[in-house]
Write a protein that holds these residues in place. Structure first.
Motif, short mmCIF file in Angstrom:
data_model
loop_
_atom_site.label_atom_id
_atom_site.label_comp_id
_atom_site.label_asym_id
_atom_site.label_seq_id
_atom_site.Cartn_x
_atom_site.Cartn_y
_atom_site.Cartn_z
N LEU A 75 -50.48 -7.18 25.36
CA LEU A 75 -51.04 -5.86 25.60
C LEU A 75 -51.20 -5.05 24.29
O LEU A 75 -52.20 -4.51 23.73
CB LEU A 75 -50.35 -5.01 26.34
CG LEU A 75 -50.06 -5.41 27.64
CD1 LEU A 75 -49.14 -4.50 28.74
CD2 LEU A 75 -51.58 -5.36 28.71
N ARG A 76 -50.03 -5.51 23.36
CA ARG A 76 -50.20 -4.79 21.83
C ARG A 76 -51.45 -5.05 20.99
O ARG A 76 -51.82 -4.39 20.60
CB ARG A 76 -48.87 -5.25 21.17
CG ARG A 76 -48.59 -4.60 19.91
CD ARG A 76 -47.68 -4.96 18.95
NE ARG A 76 -47.77 -6.41 18.48
CZ ARG A 76 -48.49 -6.73 17.63
NH1 ARG A 76 -49.10 -5.59 16.94
NH2 ARG A 76 -48.84 -7.84 17.25
N ARG A 77 -51.66 -6.48 21.16
CA ARG A 77 -52.68 -6.77 20.38
C ARG A 77 -54.10 -6.12 20.90
O ARG A 77 -55.47 -6.15 20.03
CB ARG A 77 -52.81 -8.35 20.51
CG ARG A 77 -51.91 -9.07 19.81
CD ARG A 77 -51.94 -10.55 19.89
NE ARG A 77 -50.85 -11.33 19.27
CZ ARG A 77 -50.37 -12.54 19.31
NH1 ARG A 77 -51.22 -13.23 20.30
NH2 ARG A 77 -49.63 -13.11 18.70
N ARG A 78 -54.22 -5.58 21.96
CA ARG A 78 -55.11 -4.90 22.49
C ARG A 78 -55.37 -3.37 22.48
O ARG A 78 -56.11 -2.76 23.16
CB ARG A 78 -55.64 -5.52 24.24
CG ARG A 78 -55.92 -6.66 24.04
CD ARG A 78 -55.78 -7.56 25.28
NE ARG A 78 -56.14 -8.90 25.43
CZ ARG A 78 -55.62 -9.98 24.92
NH1 ARG A 78 -54.37 -9.63 24.39
NH2 ARG A 78 -56.19 -11.10 24.79
N GLY A 79 -54.18 -2.79 21.65
CA GLY A 79 -54.19 -1.55 21.61
C GLY A 79 -53.59 -0.69 22.73
O GLY A 79 -53.85 0.44 22.89
N LEU A 80 -53.06 -1.56 23.71
CA LEU A 80 -52.58 -0.97 25.17
C LEU A 80 -51.09 -0.37 25.03
O LEU A 80 -50.91 0.01 25.99
CB LEU A 80 -52.92 -1.96 26.23
CG LEU A 80 -54.44 -2.37 26.36
CD1 LEU A 80 -54.70 -3.22 27.42
CD2 LEU A 80 -55.30 -0.90 26.82
N ILE A 81 -50.44 -0.56 23.93
CA ILE A 81 -48.93 -0.31 24.16
C ILE A 81 -48.80 0.89 23.03
O ILE A 81 -49.33 0.84 22.06
CB ILE A 81 -48.07 -1.58 23.44
CG1 ILE A 81 -48.12 -2.60 24.26
CG2 ILE A 81 -46.51 -0.75 23.22
CD1 ILE A 81 -47.64 -2.50 25.99
N GLU A 82 -48.22 2.03 23.45
CA GLU A 82 -48.02 3.19 22.69
C GLU A 82 -46.70 3.18 22.03
O GLU A 82 -46.43 4.12 21.05
CB GLU A 82 -48.18 4.42 23.67
CG GLU A 82 -49.63 4.55 24.49
CD GLU A 82 -50.62 4.87 23.78
OE1 GLU A 82 -50.49 5.55 22.51
OE2 GLU A 82 -51.68 4.95 24.08
N PHE A 83 -45.61 2.37 22.43
CA PHE A 83 -44.39 2.43 21.80
C PHE A 83 -44.33 1.32 20.95
O PHE A 83 -45.06 0.31 20.84
CB PHE A 83 -43.33 2.38 22.77
CG PHE A 83 -43.58 1.20 23.94
CD1 PHE A 83 -42.91 0.14 23.73
CD2 PHE A 83 -44.39 1.46 25.02
CE1 PHE A 83 -43.06 -1.03 24.56
CE2 PHE A 83 -44.27 0.36 25.89
CZ PHE A 83 -43.66 -0.77 25.79
#
Length: 319
Positions: free
Chosen positions: A154-162
Motif C-alpha cells: 500500500l505504501r508504494r502506491r501512496g495509500l498509507i498516511e502514516f
C-alpha cells in the motif's frame, strides 16, 4: 489513602500464560447482559494507581497485595475483569504474578510498578472487547493470514498516511540503522520497528484517519504520524517478555486490533499534546481504548467502530 482489609481470596497462581476462560466470580452490582461501564473502570483504575504508587517500595509487598485484593473486587473494576476470558480471579492472580516478577529495565514501557499495573489493567479493555477473536499464535500465522494486509504494498502506491519502519533482518541492516542513528539521532523515533509490516484493513483505515487529523492540528513542520507496532503473534509476545518488555498476555496486538503510536518523539516538535488529545477524544467517543505506555501509546480499535473503518478502507482502496 484507604487501608484495606485482607481478603480471604485464593493465593496467586501460575495463570499468566493461560488464555483459557477461568471459573468466574460474578461481579458485584453487574446486571446480567449489561456491558461494563468503561468510564467508571478507568476512573477506578486511576484512583487505584495513586494508592499503588504510595506502596511502591519493596517492604510494601504485603500491603500491595491486600490493597489489590480489595480494590479489584470493587464493582467498577470487577465488572470489566469478570467479563474477560480469565475472569476476575484469573486476572487478579496474573497481575500479582506480573508484579512479583517485575524487574525495571530500560526496554520496558513499565518504568515502575505503578506503570505496570496501569498497563495491565487498562489493556484488559482490549481483551474484554475482542474476547471471542482468535489470536495469531505463531509468526507464520501472522505472515499467512488473509485477514492482514501488507503495508509495503500500500505504501508504494501512496495509500498509507502514516509512517513506520521495519526491523532490520540482517546484521548489515542493523549496522546501517545504528550508523544512521549516530549521524542523525533525532531524525526518527528510537524504536526497533515492525517485525511484521501487516495489519487488519480496519486498523489501516483508522490509522490513516488519525494521521490526517494529526497533520491538520499539529504545528507546522511536524512529521506525519509514526506507528511503532501493529499485529504480532503470541510467539513474538513471549519473545518480547523474555527480553524484558512489558508485553501483556493476552494482548490486542496478537488479535490484530491494536497498534502502538509514537508520542515522546513529538515533544521536539511541540506536537505531543495535540496527538494525545486526539487519542483521548477518540477514546471518549468509544472508538478506541488507549493505554499510556510512555514513549508510545497503545491503541485498540473498539468493535463498534469496526464496520465503519472497514467501509472506509474499501472506499480508500477502491475495493
Amino acid at each position: 489513602m484507604r487501608v484495606p482489609s485482607r481478603s480471604p481470596g485464593r493465593q496467586p497462581g501460575p495463570a499468566v500464560t493461560s488464555t483459557a476462560p477461568a471459573r468466574r466470580v460474578p461481579a458485584a452490582g453487574r446486571r446480567a447482559g449489561a456491558e461494563p461501564d468503561l468510564s467508571a473502570y478507568r476512573a477506578a483504575v486511576a484512583e487505584l494507581l495513586v494508592e499503588v504508587g504510595a506502596l511502591a517500595d519493596a517492604p510494601s509487598v504485603t500491603a500491595r497485595q491486600v490493597l489489590l485484593d480489595q480494590r479489584l473486587r470493587e464493582p467498577a473494576i470487577a465488572a470489566v475483569l469478570d467479563a474477560t476470558p480469565q475472569g476476575l480471579i484469573g486476572a487478579r492472580e496474573t497481575l500479582l504474578l506480573e508484579m512479583a516478577r517485575y524487574q525495571p529495565n530500560a526496554r520496558s514501557s513499565a518504568q515502575d510498578l505503578t506503570a505496570l499495573v496501569r498497563i495491565y489493567l487498562l489493556s484488559r479493555v482490549d481483551v474484554l472487547w475482542w474476547r471471542d477473536s482468535p489470536a495469531f499464535l505463531t509468526d507464520d500465522q501472522v505472515s499467512a493470514s488473509t485477514e492482514l494486509v501488507d503495508l509495503e504494498w500500500l505504501r508504494r502506491r501512496g495509500l498509507i498516511e502514516f509512517r513506520y519502519q521495519e526491523q532490520p533482518a540482517t546484521v548489515v541492516g542493523r549496522g546501517l540503522r545504528a550508523v544512521r542513528r549516530r549521524l542523525r539521532p533525532d531524525a526518527t523515533p528510537r524504536t526497533a520497528g515492525l517485525l511484521f509490516r501487516r495489519a487488519r484493513r480496519e486498523m489501516i483505515a483508522f490509522l490513516n484517519d488519525l494521521a490526517r487529523e494529526f497533520t491538520a492540528v499539529a504545528p507546522d513542520g511536524t512529521p506525519p504520524l509514526w506507528v511503532t507496532s501493529l499485529a504480532r503473534s503470541a510467539e513474538h509476545q513471549y519473545r518480547l517478555r523474555r527480553l524484558g518488555y512489558a508485553a501483556m498476555v493476552p494482548s490486542g496486538h496478537c488479535l490484530g486490533w491494536a497498534a502502538d503510536v509514537e508520542l515522546e518523539w513529538y515533544d521536539r516538535f511541540g506536537a505531543r499534546p495535540a496527538l494525545a488529545g486526539l487519542l483521548l477524544a477518540r477514546q471518549d467517543a468509544g472508538e478506541v481504548n488507549v493505554v499510556d505506555e510512555g514513549q508510545a501509546w497503545h491503541v485498540c480499535l473498539a468493535p463498534a467502530a469496526r464496520r465503519r473503518y472497514r467501509r472506509a478502507y474499501e472506499t480508500e482502496m477502491g475495493v
